[in-house]
Write a protein that holds these residues in place. Structure first.
Motif, PDB file in Angstrom:
ATOM      1  N   LEU A 108       0.553  -1.163   0.080  1.00  0.00           N
ATOM      2  CA  LEU A 108      -0.114   0.126  -0.025  1.00  0.00           C
ATOM      3  C   LEU A 108       0.686   1.040   0.083  1.00  0.00           C
ATOM      4  O   LEU A 108       0.893   2.335  -0.169  1.00  0.00           O
ATOM      5  CB  LEU A 108      -1.216  -0.226   1.194  1.00  0.00           C
ATOM      6  CG  LEU A 108      -1.901   1.510   1.185  1.00  0.00           C
ATOM      7  CD1 LEU A 108      -2.802   1.505  -0.340  1.00  0.00           C
ATOM      8  CD2 LEU A 108      -2.344   1.279   2.868  1.00  0.00           C
ATOM      9  N   PHE A 109       1.573   1.035   0.784  1.00  0.00           N
ATOM     10  CA  PHE A 109       2.728   2.702   0.219  1.00  0.00           C
ATOM     11  C   PHE A 109       3.402   2.455  -0.707  1.00  0.00           C
ATOM     12  O   PHE A 109       3.025   3.616  -1.175  1.00  0.00           O
ATOM     13  CB  PHE A 109       4.008   1.881   1.691  1.00  0.00           C
ATOM     14  CG  PHE A 109       4.927   3.432   1.825  1.00  0.00           C
ATOM     15  CD1 PHE A 109       4.945   4.269   2.532  1.00  0.00           C
ATOM     16  CD2 PHE A 109       6.065   2.971   1.619  1.00  0.00           C
ATOM     17  CE1 PHE A 109       5.899   5.360   2.597  1.00  0.00           C
ATOM     18  CE2 PHE A 109       6.963   4.263   1.451  1.00  0.00           C
ATOM     19  CZ  PHE A 109       7.175   4.815   2.100  1.00  0.00           C
ATOM     20  N   ILE A 110       4.306   1.197  -0.964  1.00  0.00           N
ATOM     21  CA  ILE A 110       4.370   1.852  -1.893  1.00  0.00           C
ATOM     22  C   ILE A 110       3.346   2.362  -3.550  1.00  0.00           C
ATOM     23  O   ILE A 110       3.594   2.986  -4.315  1.00  0.00           O
ATOM     24  CB  ILE A 110       4.686   0.402  -3.347  1.00  0.00           C
ATOM     25  CG1 ILE A 110       6.453   0.384  -1.460  1.00  0.00           C
ATOM     26  CG2 ILE A 110       5.438   0.779  -3.967  1.00  0.00           C
ATOM     27  CD1 ILE A 110       7.169  -1.338  -2.599  1.00  0.00           C
ATOM     28  N   PHE A 111       2.392   1.612  -3.417  1.00  0.00           N
ATOM     29  CA  PHE A 111       1.469   1.874  -4.016  1.00  0.00           C
ATOM     30  C   PHE A 111       1.122   3.389  -4.062  1.00  0.00           C
ATOM     31  O   PHE A 111       0.468   4.372  -5.233  1.00  0.00           O
ATOM     32  CB  PHE A 111      -0.521   1.458  -4.163  1.00  0.00           C
ATOM     33  CG  PHE A 111      -1.058   2.144  -4.817  1.00  0.00           C
ATOM     34  CD1 PHE A 111      -1.479   1.284  -6.102  1.00  0.00           C
ATOM     35  CD2 PHE A 111      -2.474   2.184  -4.050  1.00  0.00           C
ATOM     36  CE1 PHE A 111      -2.735   1.857  -6.596  1.00  0.00           C
ATOM     37  CE2 PHE A 111      -3.884   2.521  -4.598  1.00  0.00           C
ATOM     38  CZ  PHE A 111      -3.637   2.578  -5.633  1.00  0.00           C
ATOM     39  N   LEU A 112       1.076   3.853  -3.153  1.00  0.00           N
ATOM     40  CA  LEU A 112       0.388   5.673  -2.824  1.00  0.00           C
ATOM     41  C   LEU A 112       1.586   6.236  -3.549  1.00  0.00           C
ATOM     42  O   LEU A 112       1.157   7.089  -3.550  1.00  0.00           O
ATOM     43  CB  LEU A 112       0.331   5.361  -0.773  1.00  0.00           C
ATOM     44  CG  LEU A 112      -1.137   4.776  -0.802  1.00  0.00           C
ATOM     45  CD1 LEU A 112      -1.244   4.975   1.060  1.00  0.00           C
ATOM     46  CD2 LEU A 112      -2.233   5.735  -1.498  1.00  0.00           C
ATOM     47  N   TYR A 113       2.678   6.117  -3.331  1.00  0.00           N
ATOM     48  CA  TYR A 113       3.681   6.874  -3.836  1.00  0.00           C
ATOM     49  C   TYR A 113       3.697   6.857  -4.941  1.00  0.00           C
ATOM     50  O   TYR A 113       4.219   7.641  -5.616  1.00  0.00           O
ATOM     51  CB  TYR A 113       4.825   6.316  -3.331  1.00  0.00           C
ATOM     52  CG  TYR A 113       6.523   6.743  -3.349  1.00  0.00           C
ATOM     53  CD1 TYR A 113       6.450   8.192  -3.625  1.00  0.00           C
ATOM     54  CD2 TYR A 113       6.451   6.496  -4.878  1.00  0.00           C
ATOM     55  CE1 TYR A 113       7.551   8.867  -3.385  1.00  0.00           C
ATOM     56  CE2 TYR A 113       8.858   7.162  -4.967  1.00  0.00           C
ATOM     57  CZ  TYR A 113       8.430   8.881  -4.513  1.00  0.00           C
ATOM     58  OH  TYR A 113       9.775   8.808  -4.913  1.00  0.00           O
ATOM     59  N   VAL A 114       3.329   5.443  -5.623  1.00  0.00           N
ATOM     60  CA  VAL A 114       3.627   5.765  -7.405  1.00  0.00           C
ATOM     61  C   VAL A 114       2.659   6.788  -7.785  1.00  0.00           C
ATOM     62  O   VAL A 114       2.731   6.727  -8.721  1.00  0.00           O
ATOM     63  CB  VAL A 114       3.478   3.874  -7.716  1.00  0.00           C
ATOM     64  CG1 VAL A 114       3.270   3.944  -9.425  1.00  0.00           C
ATOM     65  CG2 VAL A 114       5.023   3.296  -7.241  1.00  0.00           C
ATOM     66  N   ILE A 115       1.206   6.196  -7.195  1.00  0.00           N
ATOM     67  CA  ILE A 115       0.227   6.477  -7.942  1.00  0.00           C
ATOM     68  C   ILE A 115      -0.337   8.267  -7.775  1.00  0.00           C
ATOM     69  O   ILE A 115      -0.690   9.519  -8.314  1.00  0.00           O
ATOM     70  CB  ILE A 115      -1.147   6.620  -7.342  1.00  0.00           C
ATOM     71  CG1 ILE A 115      -2.580   6.461  -7.447  1.00  0.00           C
ATOM     72  CG2 ILE A 115      -1.239   6.930  -5.682  1.00  0.00           C
ATOM     73  CD1 ILE A 115      -2.878   5.544  -9.028  1.00  0.00           C
ATOM     74  N   GLY A 116       0.992   9.215  -6.475  1.00  0.00           N
ATOM     75  CA  GLY A 116       1.065   9.705  -6.316  1.00  0.00           C
ATOM     76  C   GLY A 116       1.558  10.562  -7.247  1.00  0.00           C
ATOM     77  O   GLY A 116       1.117  11.934  -8.048  1.00  0.00           O
ATOM     78  N   ILE A 117       2.922  10.192  -7.820  1.00  0.00           N
ATOM     79  CA  ILE A 117       3.767  10.721  -8.925  1.00  0.00           C
ATOM     80  C   ILE A 117       2.932   9.864 -10.597  1.00  0.00           C
ATOM     81  O   ILE A 117       2.227  11.234 -11.341  1.00  0.00           O
ATOM     82  CB  ILE A 117       4.894   9.309  -8.853  1.00  0.00           C
ATOM     83  CG1 ILE A 117       5.894  10.084  -7.702  1.00  0.00           C
ATOM     84  CG2 ILE A 117       5.672   9.297 -10.778  1.00  0.00           C
ATOM     85  CD1 ILE A 117       7.126   8.610  -7.698  1.00  0.00           C
ATOM     86  N   VAL A 118       2.625   9.228 -10.567  1.00  0.00           N
ATOM     87  CA  VAL A 118       1.105   8.532 -11.902  1.00  0.00           C
ATOM     88  C   VAL A 118       0.360  10.169 -11.817  1.00  0.00           C
ATOM     89  O   VAL A 118       0.488  10.597 -13.114  1.00  0.00           O
ATOM     90  CB  VAL A 118       0.779   7.871 -11.707  1.00  0.00           C
ATOM     91  CG1 VAL A 118      -0.197   7.438 -12.439  1.00  0.00           C
ATOM     92  CG2 VAL A 118       1.921   6.383 -11.736  1.00  0.00           C
ATOM     93  N   ILE A 119      -0.128  10.656 -11.149  1.00  0.00           N
ATOM     94  CA  ILE A 119      -1.494  11.507 -11.311  1.00  0.00           C
ATOM     95  C   ILE A 119      -0.570  12.737 -11.405  1.00  0.00           C
ATOM     96  O   ILE A 119      -0.910  13.512 -12.007  1.00  0.00           O
ATOM     97  CB  ILE A 119      -1.654  11.714  -9.570  1.00  0.00           C
ATOM     98  CG1 ILE A 119      -3.336  10.544  -9.790  1.00  0.00           C
ATOM     99  CG2 ILE A 119      -3.336  13.170  -9.449  1.00  0.00           C
ATOM    100  CD1 ILE A 119      -3.355   9.664  -8.255  1.00  0.00           C
ATOM    101  N   TYR A 120       0.503  13.199 -11.072  1.00  0.00           N
ATOM    102  CA  TYR A 120       1.172  13.868 -11.421  1.00  0.00           C
ATOM    103  C   TYR A 120       1.566  14.258 -12.057  1.00  0.00           C
ATOM    104  O   TYR A 120       1.504  15.547 -12.878  1.00  0.00           O
ATOM    105  CB  TYR A 120       2.191  14.407 -10.421  1.00  0.00           C
ATOM    106  CG  TYR A 120       3.271  15.898 -10.339  1.00  0.00           C
ATOM    107  CD1 TYR A 120       2.609  16.805 -10.066  1.00  0.00           C
ATOM    108  CD2 TYR A 120       4.367  15.765 -11.161  1.00  0.00           C
ATOM    109  CE1 TYR A 120       3.616  17.931 -10.069  1.00  0.00           C
ATOM    110  CE2 TYR A 120       5.466  16.451 -11.610  1.00  0.00           C
ATOM    111  CZ  TYR A 120       5.063  18.199 -11.124  1.00  0.00           C
ATOM    112  OH  TYR A 120       6.031  18.662 -11.438  1.00  0.00           O
TER     113      TYR A 120
END
Length: 147
Positions: A128-140
């Motif tokens: 979940l931690f990795i997912f949230l980090y990656v999703i933040g970058i993808v959305i940005y």
């Protein structure tokens, strides 16, 4: 480069050595965790110390000033700040939804006695931690292309 970077690198490095000494000295169930903290502390401290040494050398001073100036411009760019804030908000909302669904799933699994080992939860939270980090970058990046 600031002296605080040197001090922070030294503290990380020394904490890593302390964790390593504790992991080697004592046998316990936390041994693997102590080795992990030791590796993280020693490696990040060593990198910070190397960067401090590299950027404080006289031949690298001009490049360092240019690098700091470019970083300052990037951080103060209003468009990028707005996009970072928006991406963070979206990642936060996605995280809340995922955590809410996870609470329900883990509650059901616990009531059905399917979940007896905590290791599954730790692995899930790491993912979940990795997912949230990656999703933040993808959305940005998506927002950066959109605007």
């Amino acid at each position: 480069m600031k002296k605080s970077n040197l001090l922070t690198g030294l503290i990380y490095f020394l904490l890593g050595i302390i964790f390593l000494a504790a992991a080697v000295s004592f046998e316990s169930k936390l041994e693997s965790l102590l080795f992990g903290f030791a590796g993280a502390g020693i490696s990040s401290g060593a990198v910070m110390l190397w960067k401090y040494y590299y950027w404080t050398r006289p031949k690298n001073q001009a490049r360092y000033q240019e690098k700091i100036q470019n970083e300052t411009i990037e951080l103060e760019d209003e468009r990028k700040t707005m996009l970072r804030d928006k991406a963070g908000r979206y990642a936060y909302i996605v995280g809340l939804v995922v955590i809410s669904v996870s609470v329900v799933i883990f509650s059901v699994m616990g009531n059905l006695e399917l979940l007896k080992d905590f290791q599954l939860i730790v692995i899930y939270l790491t993912g979940l931690f990795i997912f949230l980090y990656v999703i933040g970058i993808v959305i940005y990046r998506f927002l950066s292309k959109k605007y």
